[in-house]
Design an enzyme around this catalytic site. Sequence first.
Site, PDB file in Angstrom:
ATOM      1  N   GLU A 295       0.804  -1.224   0.000  1.00 39.00           N
ATOM      2  CA  GLU A 295       0.000   0.000   0.000  1.00 39.00           C
ATOM      3  C   GLU A 295       0.838   1.276   0.000  1.00 39.00           C
ATOM      4  O   GLU A 295       0.406   2.316  -0.498  1.00 39.00           O
ATOM      5  CB  GLU A 295      -0.966   0.012   1.183  1.00 39.00           C
TER       6      GLU A 295
ATOM      7  N   LYS B 276     -17.515   0.093   6.874  1.00 39.85           N
ATOM      8  CA  LYS B 276     -18.055  -0.927   5.977  1.00 39.85           C
ATOM      9  C   LYS B 276     -19.575  -0.809   5.836  1.00 39.85           C
ATOM     10  O   LYS B 276     -20.122  -1.020   4.749  1.00 39.85           O
ATOM     11  CB  LYS B 276     -17.673  -2.320   6.487  1.00 39.85           C
TER      12      LYS B 276
ATOM     13  N   MET C  24      24.996   7.229  -0.030  1.00 38.69           N
ATOM     14  CA  MET C  24      24.956   8.571   0.548  1.00 38.69           C
ATOM     15  C   MET C  24      25.355   8.553   2.021  1.00 38.69           C
ATOM     16  O   MET C  24      26.046   9.460   2.500  1.00 38.69           O
ATOM     17  CB  MET C  24      23.561   9.175   0.369  1.00 38.69           C
TER      18      MET C  24
ATOM     19  N   PHE D 171     -11.303  -6.695  14.515  1.00 36.89           N
ATOM     20  CA  PHE D 171     -10.288  -7.202  13.605  1.00 36.89           C
ATOM     21  C   PHE D 171      -9.935  -6.134  12.564  1.00 36.89           C
ATOM     22  O   PHE D 171     -10.809  -5.586  11.906  1.00 36.89           O
ATOM     23  CB  PHE D 171     -10.794  -8.473  12.911  1.00 36.89           C
ATOM     24  N   GLN D 172      -8.669  -5.843  12.438  1.00 41.41           N
ATOM     25  CA  GLN D 172      -8.149  -4.834  11.509  1.00 41.41           C
ATOM     26  C   GLN D 172      -8.738  -3.442  11.744  1.00 41.41           C
ATOM     27  O   GLN D 172      -8.843  -2.638  10.821  1.00 41.41           O
ATOM     28  CB  GLN D 172      -8.338  -5.286  10.052  1.00 41.41           C
TER      29      GLN D 172
HETATM   30  C1  LIG Z   1      13.290   4.884   4.126  1.00 43.50           C
HETATM   31  C2  LIG Z   1      14.640   5.456   4.320  1.00 43.50           C
HETATM   32  N1  LIG Z   1      15.525   4.882   5.158  1.00 43.50           N
HETATM   33  C3  LIG Z   1      16.759   5.402   5.321  1.00 43.50           C
HETATM   34  C4  LIG Z   1      17.133   6.538   4.667  1.00 43.50           C
HETATM   35  C5  LIG Z   1      18.525   7.140   4.872  1.00 43.50           C
HETATM   36  N2  LIG Z   1      19.290   7.112   3.623  1.00 43.50           N
HETATM   37  C6  LIG Z   1      19.387   8.188   2.810  1.00 43.50           C
HETATM   38  S1  LIG Z   1      20.293   7.895   1.446  1.00 43.50           S
HETATM   39  C7  LIG Z   1      20.604   6.328   1.932  1.00 43.50           C
HETATM   40  C8  LIG Z   1      21.466   5.413   1.096  1.00 43.50           C
HETATM   41  C9  LIG Z   1      20.803   5.037  -0.165  1.00 43.50           C
HETATM   42  O1  LIG Z   1      21.513   3.951  -0.712  1.00 43.50           O
HETATM   43  P1  LIG Z   1      21.227   3.477  -2.171  1.00 43.50           P
HETATM   44  O2  LIG Z   1      19.775   3.306  -2.381  1.00 43.50           O
HETATM   45  O3  LIG Z   1      22.082   2.328  -2.499  1.00 43.50           O
HETATM   46  O4  LIG Z   1      21.632   4.763  -3.026  1.00 43.50           O
HETATM   47  P2  LIG Z   1      23.088   5.414  -3.227  1.00 43.50           P
HETATM   48  O5  LIG Z   1      23.244   6.508  -2.235  1.00 43.50           O
HETATM   49  O6  LIG Z   1      24.099   4.343  -3.039  1.00 43.50           O
HETATM   50  O7  LIG Z   1      23.033   5.953  -4.611  1.00 43.50           O
HETATM   51  C10 LIG Z   1      20.006   6.049   3.162  1.00 43.50           C
HETATM   52  C11 LIG Z   1      20.117   4.761   3.877  1.00 43.50           C
HETATM   53  C12 LIG Z   1      16.161   7.133   3.829  1.00 43.50           C
HETATM   54  N3  LIG Z   1      16.401   8.272   3.169  1.00 43.50           N
HETATM   55  N4  LIG Z   1      14.953   6.571   3.659  1.00 43.50           N
END
Ligand SMILES: Cc1ncc(C[n+]2csc(CCOP(=O)(O)OP(=O)(O)O)c2C)c(N)n1
Lengths: 577, 179
Positions: free
Chosen positions: A68, A180, A492, A130-131
């Site tokens: 979702e 519902k 990142m 439920f739910q």
């Molecule tokens: C849902 C979520 N969890 C954690 C983060 C923190 N976060 C930001 S960038 C990143 C790394 C992303 O890695 P990847 O998808 O491999 O992309 P890259 O930076 O390697 O291009 C993380 C963990 C986030 N932005 N969103």
Amino acid sequence: MNSGFSDITAAQPAKELPRITGSEAVIRSFIAEGVETIFGYPGGAIIPVYNALYDYRDRLNHILVRHEQCAIHAAQGYARVTGKTGVCIVTSGPGATNTVTGLADALLDSTPIVLISGQVASSQLGTDAFQEINFIEITQSVTKWNCQVKRAEDIPAAIARAFYIASSGRPGPVVVDITKDAQNGLTNFDYNPIKFIRSYQPYADICSDQILEAVRLINLSRKPMALVGQGVILANAEQELKEFLEKSGIPAASTLLGLSALPSDHPQYVGMLGMHGNYGPNIKNRDCDLLIAIGMRFDDRVTGDPSKFGINAKIIHLEIDPAEINKIVYADVPVLGNIKESLPMITERISQNDHSEWIDEFRVCANIEREDIIDPAIERRGAHLRMGEVVDAVSKEFDDAILVTDVGQQQMFASKYFKFKRSRSIITSGGLGTMGFGLPAAIGAKIGAPERDVCLFVGDGGLQMTSQELGTIYQSQVGVKIILMNNGYLGMVRQWQELFYDKRYSFTELVNPDFELLAKANRIAYRCVERHEDLDDAIREMHSTEGAFLLECRVEKEENVFPMVPAGAPVHDIRLE
Amino acid sequence: MEREFIITIFSENKVGILSQVTTVFTHRNVNIESIAASPSAIEGIHKYTIAVKNDPERVANLVKQIEKKVDVLKVFCYSPSEVVMQQLALYKVKRSRNVEELVRRHNVRILEIHDEYIVLEKTGHKAELDELYQILAPYGIYQFVSSGQVAIIKSRRELLDEYLKYVNEKRDRILSETK
Ligand SMILES: Cc1ncc(C[n+]2csc(CCOP(=O)(O)OP(=O)(O)O)c2C)c(N)n1
Ligand SMILES: [Mg+2]
């Protein structure tokens, strides 16, 4: 209150009204609003609506997602390319709670979404049935508005309200939670779109004094810069922006979400703002004597240290949302209202001007950035492929595609190196920075703009957050081009660990699945590229292949995104390395 | 610099508004000093009076965030000097000769007298209620409760009426455009 809402709708002549179920009323309300596509996932508390939908399959295209959260992200992608409101339906409980991240993303990025959630029967409310979950309470802080409907006869008015609120003023997500018994109950169906709600005034009257003051400052300014935000796109004010810029001669920078409002090759376009934006618009921030913020909200990723933002500049803030005025940065001249109206009022009154010498200063910065960063990044050399060259090559092959990104390094490379020709060509998660956004958003974008190419850049981390949607792509035959930037890292975060935490790579390395098998399992065409010399051919193959394609690019593992403004620093402290 | 403000919120009379409003306070990390809810003088419109102590800029932003809620009609923010304010408190105190004497001196109403205790009521400014609390404390307070502050503006202008007039004109304009 009899209808539950006392809103004013356009008066309708008396007529014989059909008597239908609440569920059918939901569907017919959608049709009355011009909805063509719905993203959803069924379940016990929403079965009646799905049952009604069965008879309308020829008129409503329902996309069955695999989670979702992705129904919302797909609807966001759809809404942002079409300018229409994205529509979702989900069941109660877990179906509903799964949407929360999507709603939060849509709220922060001002995307119009109407979500219909099923709810247990009204007699069971509050019994931990439920739910059953109190979805109104949960979504209070991630929606623009929400309501619960417990009677079939209240459904059309609630949905009319939902569409009006979602799409007017500063757009956002709204939830209509329908019990519902309301879905099963009978009602006369009469749909009246809403045009006015007493307690909700989405468009402020434009104050002519502020317009005149803005005009005065613009005419006096020697070093002005326009900061273009998504508000321009949301207001369909791209033409008005162009006219303003071309008469004033003012250089314009864009926020991440404002990208594509102005074509990348516009002579006055000077690049992207923000932490990983371009060098010029950040370093020149200190020199500006006037900043004209147009439909942007001074996010901290844009301002860095807000107390040093535009430190020598007066600020004009053209904004639709009163709550954004003076929230982060003090506006010397706030111009509240719809920029589609306010911007031309300013353009009309300012004098024709030329700031080409000032723009040349940005060009000097752009040249420094090109020599130090961009050219080396897109150059085909070194042992490994790099993200910059991949984006550059894709952008050249797919002329005028819609760019969708996930979050992370690949997001920054893609948004900076991709070239835009027309508006509504970038879909990315800005405010919430939601990993996993990209794949479902690309699905929605392609469905919203089937005639255009949709190129998704996604990291190896982000793809695995929502990779179940590859199933949706196959089932609904959505022809998105997926460029997987596989660097084996949560890149990142790894970059921050490298630069600010002594290279202590705490849990950022990924041991990945075989992406070829993942693509194959979902019957999606696949190719892997590792060498510079294979890149163009691989991209051409992706382009010429009918339908969806997963192109895995094995890129340099430890590349960094530059320039970069260190967190919390003033933007003119931007670092080239 | 922290100052006292009285925020009055006018909303449609619907379920859940209070929670919508308080969400804004928790989200912005602003503490509510006191809160009172009641119907307003206009039918169908509810009024909330919220007292806060915070710096003016933060409060100004808060007010805009509350007003942004779709079911909220209008929010006004006043400094204490612009309004007439009252608050009501009840004190359940152990009975003693001294307490009864105090009652006479402090203009306090007696609501209930029991063998063991006496229930007192005082209406006034927060400071007066606090002061009485301090005075009664040595004699033994079993229970204490105070209402939220309620306030009425001193100005002759009825700001909500003016606002409603403005939106009604707007509605008429929109309706005539769609005809
Ligand atoms: C849902 C979520 N969890 C954690 C983060 C923190 N976060 C930001 S960038 C990143 C790394 C992303 O890695 P990847 O998808 O491999 O992309 P890259 O930076 O390697 O291009 C993380 C963990 C986030 N932005 N969103
Ligand atoms: Mg990665």
